[in-house]
Design a protein around this motif. Structure first.
Motif, mmCIF file in Angstrom:
data_model
loop_
_atom_site.group_PDB
_atom_site.id
_atom_site.type_symbol
_atom_site.label_atom_id
_atom_site.label_comp_id
_atom_site.label_asym_id
_atom_site.label_seq_id
_atom_site.Cartn_x
_atom_site.Cartn_y
_atom_site.Cartn_z
ATOM 1 N N PHE A 120 64.176 64.122 -25.197
ATOM 2 C CA PHE A 120 65.429 64.760 -24.815
ATOM 3 C C PHE A 120 66.105 65.492 -25.966
ATOM 4 O O PHE A 120 67.095 66.184 -25.766
ATOM 5 N N PHE A 121 65.604 65.332 -27.191
ATOM 6 C CA PHE A 121 66.154 66.088 -28.314
ATOM 7 C C PHE A 121 65.480 67.451 -28.398
ATOM 8 O O PHE A 121 64.253 67.546 -28.324
ATOM 9 N N SER A 122 66.258 68.506 -28.599
ATOM 10 C CA SER A 122 65.659 69.803 -28.868
ATOM 11 C C SER A 122 65.072 69.761 -30.274
ATOM 12 O O SER A 122 65.408 68.896 -31.085
ATOM 13 N N GLU A 123 64.194 70.708 -30.559
ATOM 14 C CA GLU A 123 63.565 70.748 -31.879
ATOM 15 C C GLU A 123 64.615 70.911 -32.973
ATOM 16 O O GLU A 123 64.555 70.268 -34.017
ATOM 17 N N THR A 124 65.598 71.771 -32.738
ATOM 18 C CA THR A 124 66.650 72.018 -33.733
ATOM 19 C C THR A 124 67.472 70.764 -33.976
ATOM 20 O O THR A 124 67.743 70.395 -35.124
ATOM 21 N N THR A 125 67.861 70.088 -32.901
ATOM 22 C CA THR A 125 68.656 68.864 -33.045
ATOM 23 C C THR A 125 67.865 67.790 -33.773
ATOM 24 O O THR A 125 68.402 67.085 -34.628
ATOM 25 N N GLY A 126 66.577 67.683 -33.439
ATOM 26 C CA GLY A 126 65.731 66.708 -34.125
ATOM 27 C C GLY A 126 65.681 66.959 -35.621
ATOM 28 O O GLY A 126 65.808 66.038 -36.427
ATOM 29 N N ARG A 127 65.507 68.230 -36.004
ATOM 30 C CA ARG A 127 65.469 68.564 -37.436
ATOM 31 C C ARG A 127 66.795 68.242 -38.116
ATOM 32 O O ARG A 127 66.827 67.736 -39.235
ATOM 33 N N ASN A 128 67.901 68.553 -37.435
ATOM 34 C CA ASN A 128 69.213 68.281 -38.013
ATOM 35 C C ASN A 128 69.445 66.783 -38.227
ATOM 36 O O ASN A 128 69.968 66.367 -39.271
ATOM 37 N N LEU A 129 69.059 65.982 -37.250
ATOM 38 C CA LEU A 129 69.229 64.532 -37.379
ATOM 39 C C LEU A 129 68.363 63.967 -38.499
ATOM 40 O O LEU A 129 68.805 63.122 -39.280
ATOM 41 N N ILE A 130 67.133 64.453 -38.586
ATOM 42 C CA ILE A 130 66.240 63.977 -39.647
ATOM 43 C C ILE A 130 66.772 64.406 -41.011
ATOM 44 O O ILE A 130 66.685 63.667 -41.996
ATOM 45 N N GLY A 131 67.363 65.605 -41.071
ATOM 46 C CA GLY A 131 67.980 66.052 -42.322
ATOM 47 C C GLY A 131 69.102 65.123 -42.751
ATOM 48 O O GLY A 131 69.238 64.795 -43.937
ATOM 49 N N LYS A 132 69.898 64.659 -41.800
ATOM 50 C CA LYS A 132 70.991 63.737 -42.126
ATOM 51 C C LYS A 132 70.455 62.376 -42.555
ATOM 52 O O LYS A 132 70.995 61.737 -43.467
#
Length: 328
Positions: free
Chosen positions: A98-110
């Motif tokens: 359910f995570f978009s690719e962009t959201t996934g990258r942002n969360l992993i960055g945090k």
């Protein structure tokens, strides 16, 4: 900013330096620390740094000294999360459809900001999800937050609920009328989020896929179904709901090849008793939601797992198998 003003930021700058650039395997010498601070316009005498390290330790950031002589380095070695723990969280984010690719990258960055820059590279986990949903993350965040808030405030929640048709168009359930239910928990199963809620109209617990809930809103009415809700074991509920599809909850007896004992333990946990029926097989009784997904799961093991009872479930299994064969 004037130099004397920057001097006030010395401890904060030191904390940032140790957090971002040191860990168990990577440290900094006094010379490197002084160079970094001076580049930031902060005066750094050697003796004052030792006092600063002690102050950081009092604050909860213990700075460890390693080596001797010219090889002495200083490290921040204790953090709230270990790298291995963060790898698990990163894998969970990567695996969530359910995570978009962009959201996934942002969360992993945090998440990467919780370790040093040296360790952050270990969190770049490449997991490919072929059916990842795109563009749904912001709406999902809002829905999850609304559900959590409703649970905390002990109120019902309302929403529209939809499926997709063969042309990928939304088809709203109940003719577009809003559902009003009492939320009692959230489950993450098979890469999807589900809300478990009490439906007072049908006097039972139901689950709803969060990414298919639209326009969620808290209600003023208090939650009901308290007896079922407070007794709800989310882990047990998830185990018996195959693919989270609805079906009649039934106590089913399975005859299982001994080699698949681990499969049964993974699916149902250690509570159900194994009863040997011959040297190669055992029987186990499990409470499940009897749906096509459950029956399909049994089929996937061929003759290694057989349904023994009850008779109506055995008959449902045979009918489904016959329908599949007729369709081929």
């Amino acid at each position: 900013m004037p130099k004397n003003e920057k001097q006030k930021l010395k401890l904060l700058t030191l904390a940032k330096l140790f957090w971002e650039h040191t860990d168990h395997d990577h440290g900094l010498t006094i010379r490197e620390i002084r160079q970094y601070l001076e580049a930031e316009g902060i005066k750094a005498e050697r003796k004052s740094l030792y006092d600063d390290f002690a102050a950081l330790e009092d604050f909860g950031l213990p700075i460890e000294k390693r080596g001797c002589g010219q090889a002495v380095t200083y490290h921040l070695v204790h953090r709230r999360f270990q790298v291995a723990e963060l790898k698990l969280l990163v894998d969970a984010v990567q695996s969530a459809k359910f995570f978009s690719e962009t959201t996934g990258r942002n969360l992993i960055g945090k998440l990467s900001e919780l370790v040093s820059t040296h360790e952050a590279g270990a969190l770049k986990r490449e997991i490919y999800i072929s059916d990842r949903l795109r563009g749904s993350s912001e709406r999902l965040y809002k829905t999850v937050d609304t559900v959590h808030t409703a649970i905390a405030d002990n109120v019902k929640v309302s929403f529209l609920y939809f499926n997709y048709d063969e042309k990928k168009r939304k088809q709203y359930r109940r003719g577009g009328a809003r559902y009003i239910v009492s939320p009692w928990g959230l489950i993450w199963s098979d890469g999807n989020y589900y809300m478990v809620a009490y439906d007072s109209e049908e006097d039972c617990l139901k689950h709803f896929r969060v990414d298919k809930m639209e326009d969620p809103a808290p209600e003023t009415a208090k939650r009901d179904g308290r007896m079922l809700g407070e007794a709800l074991d989310l882990s047990a509920y998830a185990k018996k709901m195959f693919g989270m599809y609805h079906g009649d909850e039934t106590l089913v007896t399975l005859c299982v090849d001994n080699a698949l004992a681990g499969v049964i333990l993974d699916r149902f946990g250690h509570e159900p008793a194994f009863v040997a029926v011959d040297p190669s097989h055992f029987e186990v009784r499990v409470r499940v939601s009897v749906s096509p997904q459950f029956l399909g799961w049994i089929m996937s093991f061929g003759r290694a797992i057989r349904i023994v009872g009850p008779a109506n479930v055995v008959e449902d299994y045979r009918k489904l198998a016959a329908e599949i064969l007729e369709g081929n």
